[in-house]
Structure formats: C-alpha cells, structure tokens
Write an enzyme that holds these catalytic residues in place. Structure first.
Site, PDB file in Angstrom:
ATOM      1  N   GLY A  43       0.777  -1.246   0.000  1.00 40.00           N
ATOM      2  CA  GLY A  43       0.000   0.000   0.000  1.00 40.00           C
ATOM      3  C   GLY A  43       0.804   1.289   0.000  1.00 40.00           C
ATOM      4  O   GLY A  43       0.345   2.315  -0.493  1.00 40.00           O
ATOM      5  N   ASP A  99       0.769   3.363   4.345  1.00 39.17           N
ATOM      6  CA  ASP A  99      -0.311   4.058   3.632  1.00 39.17           C
ATOM      7  C   ASP A  99      -1.318   4.691   4.597  1.00 39.17           C
ATOM      8  O   ASP A  99      -1.664   5.851   4.466  1.00 39.17           O
ATOM      9  CB  ASP A  99      -1.021   3.110   2.641  1.00 39.17           C
ATOM     10  CG  ASP A  99      -1.475   1.786   3.253  1.00 39.17           C
ATOM     11  OD1 ASP A  99      -1.272   1.556   4.469  1.00 39.17           O
ATOM     12  OD2 ASP A  99      -2.046   0.963   2.502  1.00 39.17           O
ATOM     13  N   ASP A 102      -5.058   2.601  10.686  1.00 38.83           N
ATOM     14  CA  ASP A 102      -6.476   2.326  10.872  1.00 38.83           C
ATOM     15  C   ASP A 102      -6.683   1.919  12.342  1.00 38.83           C
ATOM     16  O   ASP A 102      -6.724   2.773  13.212  1.00 38.83           O
ATOM     17  CB  ASP A 102      -6.868   1.240   9.868  1.00 38.83           C
ATOM     18  CG  ASP A 102      -8.357   0.975   9.793  1.00 38.83           C
ATOM     19  OD1 ASP A 102      -9.134   1.945   9.832  1.00 38.83           O
ATOM     20  OD2 ASP A 102      -8.752  -0.196   9.691  1.00 38.83           O
ATOM     21  N   LYS A 130      -6.892   7.303  10.228  1.00 43.85           N
ATOM     22  CA  LYS A 130      -8.332   7.214  10.545  1.00 43.85           C
ATOM     23  C   LYS A 130      -8.462   7.086  12.062  1.00 43.85           C
ATOM     24  O   LYS A 130      -8.657   5.990  12.576  1.00 43.85           O
ATOM     25  CB  LYS A 130      -8.906   5.934   9.930  1.00 43.85           C
ATOM     26  CG  LYS A 130      -9.619   6.087   8.614  1.00 43.85           C
ATOM     27  CD  LYS A 130     -10.347   4.791   8.296  1.00 43.85           C
ATOM     28  CE  LYS A 130     -10.282   4.478   6.826  1.00 43.85           C
ATOM     29  NZ  LYS A 130     -10.820   3.148   6.510  1.00 43.85           N
ATOM     30  N   PHE A 151     -14.011   3.758   3.821  1.00 47.57           N
ATOM     31  CA  PHE A 151     -12.997   2.972   3.132  1.00 47.57           C
ATOM     32  C   PHE A 151     -12.524   3.737   1.896  1.00 47.57           C
ATOM     33  O   PHE A 151     -13.336   4.178   1.092  1.00 47.57           O
ATOM     34  CB  PHE A 151     -13.542   1.601   2.745  1.00 47.57           C
ATOM     35  CG  PHE A 151     -12.440   0.636   2.435  1.00 47.57           C
ATOM     36  CD1 PHE A 151     -11.810  -0.061   3.462  1.00 47.57           C
ATOM     37  CD2 PHE A 151     -12.002   0.439   1.139  1.00 47.57           C
ATOM     38  CE1 PHE A 151     -10.759  -0.933   3.192  1.00 47.57           C
ATOM     39  CE2 PHE A 151     -10.960  -0.434   0.853  1.00 47.57           C
ATOM     40  CZ  PHE A 151     -10.339  -1.126   1.883  1.00 47.57           C
ATOM     41  N   ARG A 164      -5.161   0.479  -6.853  1.00 44.28           N
ATOM     42  CA  ARG A 164      -3.943   1.071  -6.281  1.00 44.28           C
ATOM     43  C   ARG A 164      -3.356   2.145  -7.190  1.00 44.28           C
ATOM     44  O   ARG A 164      -2.648   3.041  -6.731  1.00 44.28           O
ATOM     45  CB  ARG A 164      -2.874  -0.010  -6.075  1.00 44.28           C
ATOM     46  CG  ARG A 164      -3.209  -1.042  -5.010  1.00 44.28           C
ATOM     47  CD  ARG A 164      -1.963  -1.850  -4.675  1.00 44.28           C
ATOM     48  NE  ARG A 164      -2.226  -3.040  -3.889  1.00 44.28           N
ATOM     49  CZ  ARG A 164      -2.299  -3.077  -2.560  1.00 44.28           C
ATOM     50  NH1 ARG A 164      -2.170  -1.962  -1.873  1.00 44.28           N
ATOM     51  NH2 ARG A 164      -2.510  -4.210  -1.926  1.00 44.28           N
TER      52      ARG A 164
HETATM   53  P1  IMP Z   1      -4.340  -1.467  10.944  1.00 42.65           P
HETATM   54  O1  IMP Z   1      -3.924  -0.066  11.303  1.00 42.65           O
HETATM   55  O2  IMP Z   1      -3.498  -2.523  11.555  1.00 42.65           O
HETATM   56  O3  IMP Z   1      -5.795  -1.682  11.171  1.00 42.65           O
HETATM   57  O4  IMP Z   1      -4.164  -1.730   9.398  1.00 42.65           O
HETATM   58  C1  IMP Z   1      -3.793  -0.819   8.485  1.00 42.65           C
HETATM   59  C2  IMP Z   1      -3.868  -1.488   7.134  1.00 42.65           C
HETATM   60  O5  IMP Z   1      -5.239  -1.779   6.793  1.00 42.65           O
HETATM   61  C3  IMP Z   1      -3.360  -0.566   6.072  1.00 42.65           C
HETATM   62  O6  IMP Z   1      -1.986  -0.773   5.823  1.00 42.65           O
HETATM   63  C4  IMP Z   1      -4.221  -0.920   4.877  1.00 42.65           C
HETATM   64  O7  IMP Z   1      -3.619  -1.969   4.155  1.00 42.65           O
HETATM   65  C5  IMP Z   1      -5.508  -1.433   5.454  1.00 42.65           C
HETATM   66  N1  IMP Z   1      -6.573  -0.398   5.416  1.00 42.65           N
HETATM   67  C6  IMP Z   1      -7.161   0.190   6.457  1.00 42.65           C
HETATM   68  N2  IMP Z   1      -8.083   1.092   6.072  1.00 42.65           N
HETATM   69  C7  IMP Z   1      -8.073   1.068   4.731  1.00 42.65           C
HETATM   70  C8  IMP Z   1      -8.819   1.803   3.715  1.00 42.65           C
HETATM   71  O8  IMP Z   1      -9.672   2.665   3.965  1.00 42.65           O
HETATM   72  N3  IMP Z   1      -8.511   1.495   2.438  1.00 42.65           N
HETATM   73  C9  IMP Z   1      -7.573   0.560   2.083  1.00 42.65           C
HETATM   74  N4  IMP Z   1      -6.867  -0.122   2.990  1.00 42.65           N
HETATM   75  C10 IMP Z   1      -7.114   0.114   4.297  1.00 42.65           C
HETATM   76 MG    MG Z   2      -1.401  -2.134   3.799  1.00 41.06          MG
END
Ligand code: IMP
Ligand code: MG
Length: 178
Positions: A43, A99, A102, A130, A151, A164
């Site tokens: 990403g 990227d 979340d 986010k 999303f 992408r």
């Molecule tokens: P987390 O912070 O461990 O939940 O995961 C982050 C990962 O989830 C990122 O590196 C993205 O690959 C994926 N992700 C989370 N939100 C989005 C979104 O809105 N679009 C695309 N990928 C997302």
């Molecule tokens: Mg990712």
C-alpha cells in the site's frame, strides 16, 4: 474519473502538496543525519516513491511485508513478518512509511518488533490516519491527512488488490463493496 469511483476525497494535486511539506519537515528534522526509509508493501509504494524524491538527506530504502492478526476480539494482536528487512537497523534512524493507520495493530506490533533491534530512532510516517478506528494507542509522527471512517482507495491503497493505481484518494460506489 474511474467509473467505480463515487467521489474523490483527496486529489493527486492536494496529496502532492502535502507530500512536499512532509518531505521538507523530514529533511529539516534529520539534518546532518542518515535515514533508512522502510516502505510497507504494497500500500505504501506510491506514497513512498513520491516522498523519497522530495527528501534531501543521505537516505536508504528497505521494504517489509507484514500481516497483522490483530482484530477487535484479540486485543494483543500479532504481526507476522512475510518479508523482513534485508539489513540490520542497529544505530540507524528508521522511518516506517505506511499508507494508512487504521486500528493501529499493524504499526503498534511492528514498532515493538523493530525496537528490539536497537535503531537509533524509530518513527512512523503515514499518508492517512483514521483516528476514529483506533483500537490501540498509537500516533504517527508524520501524517499526511486525517480521514473520516470511510474505506478509501487509490494512491497505493486497494480494495481486493484493485485501484492502487488511481492518482487520487477515492471513495468507491457502494455497489462495488457489496
Ligand atoms: P491497521 O492499522 O493494523 O488496522 O491496518 C492498516 C492497514 O489496513 C493498512 O496498511 C491498509 O492496508 C488497510 N486499510 C485500512 N483502512 C483502509 C482503507 O480505507 N482502504 C484501504 N486499505 C485500508
Ligand atoms: Mg497495507
């Protein structure tokens, strides 16, 4: 505009301006130092490529592929290293380039792991954040934009590995997700 896109949240032009600001900040913050930029595949690829071109420092690249087991029912989370760094990071200034932050599980666990390797410094640079989705305490040191709980795709971010290559950060039409 791609026919699956409902609206553009951040245009490529807006992103480019913000990426320049972040690169200038990193250049100032690490003046006189070397840095290792660690891109998280896949990403962060587009962001990473645009960012490093604008940083004026003694700089190296490396990449990792990680997958997080973390979810809402597993508060500890765990990160699985699919592809590790190709070199030791002891004594280095490391900047992880991601990227989006979340839930925060991926980066929280990755930071924990990389700290055990004794870098000189370890920071996070994320294009998007986010905050409303956060499950663990974690903050990016350099963040491009805070985004609402929707999303998003484009500029490296995918939905089922597609979109992408879109030049903007976009929200897809609801029927695409169903
Ligand atoms: P987390 O912070 O461990 O939940 O995961 C982050 C990962 O989830 C990122 O590196 C993205 O690959 C994926 N992700 C989370 N939100 C989005 C979104 O809105 N679009 C695309 N990928 C997302
Ligand atoms: Mg990712």
């Amino acid at each position: 505009m791609h026919s699956d896109v409902q609206r553009i949240l951040l245009s490529g032009e807006e992103i480019a301006e913000r990426v320049t600001e972040i690169a200038e900040k990193i250049t100032r913050d690490y003046a006189g130092e070397s840095v290792l930029m660690v891109g998280i595949l896949r990403g962060a690829v587009v962001f990473f490529a645009e960012l490093v071109k604008k940083i004026d420092l003694d700089l190296r690249f490396d990449f990792m592929v990680v997958s997080s087991y973390g979810n809402s029912t597993d508060s500890s989370g765990e990160v699985r290293i699919v592809k590790d760094l190709s070199q030791p990071i002891e004594g280095m200034n490391v900047i992880i380039v991601e990227d989006i932050i979340d839930t925060g599980y991926t980066l929280k666990n990755l930071m924990k792991l990389l700290r055990t390797r004794n870098p000189k410094s370890l920071k996070i640079c994320a294009l998007l954040d986010k905050p409303s989705r956060r499950k663990v305490e974690l903050e990016g040191d350099y963040v491009g934009f805070k985004v609402p709980n929707e999303f998003v795709v484009g500029y490296g971010l995918d939905y089922n590995e597609k979109y992408r290559n879109l030049p903007d950060i976009c929200i897809l039409k609801p029927e695409i997700y169903s």
